[in-house]
Design an enzyme around this catalytic site. Structure first.
Site, short mmCIF file in Angstrom:
data_model
loop_
_atom_site.label_atom_id
_atom_site.label_comp_id
_atom_site.label_asym_id
_atom_site.label_seq_id
_atom_site.Cartn_x
_atom_site.Cartn_y
_atom_site.Cartn_z
N SER A 1 0.89 -1.36 -0.55
CA SER A 1 0.19 -0.45 0.15
C SER A 1 0.83 1.10 0.07
CB SER A 1 -0.62 0.03 1.48
OG SER A 1 -1.69 1.67 1.57
N TYR B 1 -2.44 -0.44 9.85
CA TYR B 1 -2.41 -0.74 7.96
C TYR B 1 -1.32 -0.92 7.56
CZ TYR B 1 -3.76 -1.14 3.63
OH TYR B 1 -4.20 -1.32 2.37
#
Length: 353
Positions: free
Chosen positions: A143, A168
């Site tokens: 990501s 995350y």
């Protein structure tokens, strides 16, 4: 024709990737836990669109698609090592594309263990299964969140990413480190792909485009973080799946020019690579909202809020190494992408898809 395991196929990107790989003639096994992080009815609708009926789905039960002869689906959690071992042993996969993960920056502030279980333990199980089953290439989703506190633009895979600001992001950085270890120790070819704000039809309802479109359509105010002073490298889903398809058969080899005294973060002497996948064209959030308003024919009521914890003011992907490797540049315009999304959203909310 290759046999490919794609995890996360009830999800946004995985759903689109299945149809792409099937069209190319591959045999695809889809896997998803169908968790309730967001409305599962959207996940089941995606599966139905791929020829998988909800009534046929059972845990660790393979279901053949009625739409694609080369596609079957299995509901499974990556944390279930025993079941995952059995799937790999019985299927003889050539390639694995791991898109399954607990998504969402903000949710990671509320429920951190979901990220440890899915993104760390689950990914470790994928690595072990790939190691023991002669997988030619593991491609996995990272990501743009890994860039964290980095303010140097555009974000390059040669930049340091040691300062994540959400769990995350930390879990995705951990995936990259874990993958490198397996590439180094066991010669497992791995490629990590840092996605930049993916959007398009069948997109996630926790993402800005879905949230804004829904609110504007219902005559509600939209909430705009950081008082609108945001930029994002919005990347259309077709550009993502085209890149995924091309990169999967580009099996990495060790970089002979890699130096331990001046180490490149994006490659290694081991068969390991990291790429950005973005549009390489950051868009101001207010311009993005204006494009949604134009497509819907409605001006939104707006409430401007401070920056959310774990968020960053801007993203911008340097994709030069990706282009050099696969000879493909993501380039769908925001206007085209939003038009396609809004057209789908209207049909979906009217029960036409």
């Amino acid at each position: 024709m290759s046999k490919i395991l794609v995890t996360g196929t009830a999800g946004f990107i995985g759903f689109h990737l299945v149809s792409k790989l099937i069209a190319e003639g591959h045999e695809v096994k889809g896997l998803d836990s169908i968790n309730d992080y967001y409305d599962v009815s959207l996940k089941y609708a995606r599966l139905k669109e791929s020829g998988i009926e909800k009534k046929d789905i059972g845990y660790n039960k393979a279901v053949k698609s009625s739409k694609y002869p080369g596609y079957s689906f299995i509901k499974l959690e990556l944390e279930d090592k025993k079941a995952l071992d059995g799937l790999f042993l019985s299927s003889g996969f050539d390639y694995v594309i791991n898109l399954a993960a607990q998504a969402g920056v903000r949710y990671s502030l509320k429920n951190p263990m979901a990220y440890i279980n899915s993104n760390i333990l689950g990914f470790a199980n994928i690595l072990e299964c790939c190691r023991h089953n002669n997988i030619k290439h593991l491609v996995y989703a990272s990501s743009s969140s890994v860039y964290g506190l980095n303010e140097k633009m555009p974000f390059s895979t040669e930049d340091n990413v040691d300062h994540p600001i959400s769990l995350y992001a930390a879990s995705k950085k951990s995936n990259e480190l874990m993958a490198h270890t397996y590439s180094h120790l066991f010669g497992l070819p791995t490629t990590g792909l840092r996605f930049f704000t993916v959007y398009g039809p069948w997109g996630r309802p926790d993402m800005a485009l879905f949230i804004f479109t829904k609110a504007i359509s219902e005559g509600k105010k939209i909430h705009i973080n950081n008082k609108g002073n945001m930029q994002r490298d919005f990347t259309y889903v077709d550009d993502i799946v085209n890149s995924l398809s091309l990169i999967t058969e580009q099996v990495p080899a060790g970089n002979p020019g890699w130096s331990g005294t001046d180490p490149s973060p994006s490659s290694s002497p081991a068969p390991y690579r990291i790429f950005n996948i973005g549009n390489n064209s950051p868009v101001k959030l207010m311009d993005f909202i204006e494009a949604i308003e134009e497509e819907l024919g409605t001006v939104a009521g707006k409430e401007f809020l401070p920056m959310q914890p774990g968020d960053v003011p801007a993203t911008w992907a340097d994709v030069n190494s990706l282009i050099e490797t696969i000879n493909y540049k993501p380039g769908t315009s925001v206007q085209t992408g939003i038009k396609n999304f809004v057209r789908w959203y209207k049909k979906y909310t009217q029960g036409q898809v």
